[in-house]
Design an enzyme around this catalytic site. Structure first.
Site, mmCIF file in Angstrom:
data_model
loop_
_atom_site.group_PDB
_atom_site.id
_atom_site.type_symbol
_atom_site.label_atom_id
_atom_site.label_comp_id
_atom_site.label_asym_id
_atom_site.label_seq_id
_atom_site.Cartn_x
_atom_site.Cartn_y
_atom_site.Cartn_z
ATOM 1 N N LEU A 135 -17.496 40.324 -16.714
ATOM 2 C CA LEU A 135 -17.146 39.574 -17.795
ATOM 3 C C LEU A 135 -17.974 38.233 -17.883
ATOM 4 O O LEU A 135 -17.936 37.844 -16.748
ATOM 5 C CB LEU A 135 -15.455 39.290 -17.989
ATOM 6 N N ARG A 136 -18.337 37.914 -18.777
ATOM 7 C CA ARG A 136 -19.104 36.486 -18.830
ATOM 8 C C ARG A 136 -18.141 35.572 -19.475
ATOM 9 O O ARG A 136 -17.427 35.680 -20.111
ATOM 10 C CB ARG A 136 -20.264 36.642 -19.822
ATOM 11 N N LYS A 187 -20.535 45.587 -7.870
ATOM 12 C CA LYS A 187 -20.483 44.234 -8.438
ATOM 13 C C LYS A 187 -21.107 43.097 -8.064
ATOM 14 O O LYS A 187 -21.713 42.213 -8.869
ATOM 15 C CB LYS A 187 -18.896 44.081 -8.428
ATOM 16 N N PHE A 232 -32.159 37.120 -18.841
ATOM 17 C CA PHE A 232 -32.208 36.468 -17.522
ATOM 18 C C PHE A 232 -33.407 36.100 -17.010
ATOM 19 O O PHE A 232 -33.498 35.978 -15.819
ATOM 20 C CB PHE A 232 -31.234 37.116 -16.466
ATOM 21 N N ALA A 235 -36.139 30.209 -17.425
ATOM 22 C CA ALA A 235 -36.315 29.045 -16.641
ATOM 23 C C ALA A 235 -35.657 27.799 -16.780
ATOM 24 O O ALA A 235 -35.396 27.376 -17.930
ATOM 25 C CB ALA A 235 -37.924 28.788 -16.213
ATOM 26 N N GLY A 236 -35.411 27.200 -15.658
ATOM 27 C CA GLY A 236 -34.907 25.936 -15.667
ATOM 28 C C GLY A 236 -34.180 25.327 -14.380
ATOM 29 O O GLY A 236 -34.914 25.713 -13.419
ATOM 30 N N CYS A 243 -19.469 32.004 -10.491
ATOM 31 C CA CYS A 243 -19.659 33.289 -9.824
ATOM 32 C C CYS A 243 -20.964 33.618 -9.075
ATOM 33 O O CYS A 243 -20.790 33.879 -7.908
ATOM 34 C CB CYS A 243 -19.493 34.488 -11.011
ATOM 35 N N LYS A 304 -23.215 26.196 -18.157
ATOM 36 C CA LYS A 304 -23.989 26.820 -19.370
ATOM 37 C C LYS A 304 -23.558 26.497 -20.647
ATOM 38 O O LYS A 304 -22.181 26.134 -20.606
ATOM 39 C CB LYS A 304 -24.093 28.427 -19.247
ATOM 40 N N ARG A 311 -17.876 24.442 -12.871
ATOM 41 C CA ARG A 311 -17.905 24.512 -11.424
ATOM 42 C C ARG A 311 -19.387 24.800 -10.804
ATOM 43 O O ARG A 311 -19.852 25.620 -11.665
ATOM 44 C CB ARG A 311 -16.821 25.654 -11.102
#
Ligand code: UGA
Length: 433
Positions: A135-136, A187, A232, A235-236, A243, A304, A311
């Site tokens: 899960l996101r 996972k 995914f 860039a940054g 996680c 994000k 965190r």
């Protein structure tokens, strides 16, 4: 993300109790709210409580006996990078000596954990199934409802089938029935691979700057290859959250413990922390070599957009570096919760307000609100040299330049006049070839 699993299972028609030991969080849940930003979940929560399909409890003992106990507690990092399994341990010891059922492990645990837990629990009549979640944050309930795959690991086929049966016919997705160790490793490997994609494109961003290429175009072209795919590859200043950082560390530590050094993973972690230093260095240079006494605005603190979670956010590392170099920092974030700096770092209500008198603004989270700021209206309120450092490729750079700002990015191909000195020489002899 236990609450998302609980809500989803209750929606499916099961009778679910969510055990939350923290009294403050529990009272928020009991009041029909969700104590973190998870929009779809928050929308459903109250109705589920009112329908009586979902209940809150303060201890595992209060909900037993039951058919299945899903464990979704945190497994944060210990100082040495290994996973701290104390919360898992605490729930498992609550199960020992109680009427048996199936213990379903949703928490991310290092491979090997489930094998020893299942032996222990079997003595008390409990079956054990590894059922990792993918899960996101911010999209947790959507991901429960539309998972890409279900992974169910157990040494006992019947137990696996019981967990699969919980989903009924509603969830039409590939189901992988496997062993406990394969489920556990799948996972961690998934998170590590996504983190690797981010670090890979971040290194391509640094190279883009050196050769005058635009990493967004590079990523677009790469992503058009079906074998690579487009996601995914943004860039940054690097990945963060609860996680990727801890899971990459846990997997790396496990490899070391088992004598299988995970060389790629080590580089993934190293590149990730380098990205924050790169942005800081570029801004420092544009300010004339020092942050001391400079007024700096920071936009975006969460790891994000779409979450309130800070965190292991790269933004915290950046702000801490700015403070250590005696900058005066003001921050803005539309959702971040409690921040660690107290009065030392004022928080602006609006992004525009934070720019008044600032010599530089650092954009560290790609919140859509920052794209809506009108450069021509705010750049005049900044002090020279009016630097806009876009650490996420979130802004339209040309608009800011036209308004009089000096724009710094990562991977935009603009000359940055620097050489990355942190890199290990990539030569055959250095690699022992
Ligand atoms: C991640 C995984 O995506 C989930 O599949 C997994 O279930 C979850 O961890 C977990 O193990 O619980 P999440 O931590 O919510 O989910 O965050 P992501 O959306 O994956 O983003 C992670 C970080 O990577 C963020 O800091 C984000 O800004 C960064 N990122 C992501 C990039 O820098 N570039 C990208 O292209 C994508």
């Amino acid at each position: 993300m236990g609450a998302a699993s609980a809500a989803f299972l209750a929606e499916l028609g099961h009778h679910v109790s969510l055990v939350e030991r923290d009294p403050d969080r529990r009272s928020v849940f009991e009041a029909g709210q969700v104590p973190f930003r998870e929009p779809l979940l928050a929308e459903h929560w109250r109705a589920l409580l009112e329908r009586g399909v979902l209940r809150m409890a303060s201890a595992v003992g209060d909900v037993l006996p039951c058919d299945q106990v899903w464990i979704a507690v945190g497994t944060p990092s210990l100082p040495d990078g290994r996973a701290d399994l104390s919360q898992v341990e605490s729930v498992v010891s609550d199960l020992e000596g109680t009427p048996g059922g199936i213990c379903v492990m949703r928490s991310t645990v290092p491979p090997g954990t489930g094998t020893s837990l299942s032996t222990r629990l079997a003595k008390h009549g409990w079956g054990y199934v590894a059922h990792p979640e993918f899960l996101r944050e911010g999209l947790a309930l959507d991901d429960m409802e539309r998972p890409s795959r279900l992974v169910i690991g157990s040494s006992d086929h019947e137990l696996s089938e019981s967990v699969k049966a919980v989903y009924g016919e509603q969830v039409q997705v590939p189901v992988v029935l496997t062993t406990v160790a394969s489920a556990e490793l799948a996972k961690l490997a998934s998170n590590a691979f996504l983190a690797a994609r981010v670090s890979f494109i971040n290194e391509m961003a640094l190279l883009s700057d050196a050769v005058g290429a635009d990493v967004r175009v590079v990523a677009q072209v790469m992503g058009m290859d079906e074998r690579i795919g487009p996601r995914f590859l943004e860039a940054g200043i690097g990945y963060g959250g609860s996680c990727f950082p801890k899971d990459t560390r846990a997997l790396g530590s496990l490899g070391e413990d088992l004598g299988v050094p995970l060389t790629i993973l080590r580089s993934v972690i190293e590149v990730n922390s380098r990205m924050q230093r790169v942005l800081i260095r570029r801004v420092r240079q544009a300010l004339g070599g020092s942050f001391s006494g400079a007024s700096i605005a920071v936009w975006g603190l969460t790891f994000k957009p779409g979450t309130d979670d800070v965190r292991e956010s790269p933004s915290l590392t950046v702000v801490n570096s700015l403070l250590a170099e005696h900058a005066n920092v003001i921050v803005h974030d539309p959702a971040a919760g409690v921040l660690p700096w107290g009065a030392q770092v004022p928080r602006a209500k609006e992004p525009e307000e934070s720019l008044i008198g600032a010599q530089a603004v650092l954009v560290l989270t790609a919140w859509p609100a920052y794209q809506r700021v009108v450069p021509a209206e705010v750049v005049p309120s900044m002090q020279m040299p009016r630097i806009v450092a876009d650490g996420r490729g979130a802004l339209r750079a040309d608009d800011w330049r036209h308004a009089g700002a000096t724009v710094i990015g990562i991977g935009t191909g603009q000359p940055v006049g620097e050489r990355v000195r942190e890199a290990t020489p990539f030569r055959a002899e250095a690699l022992g070839a």
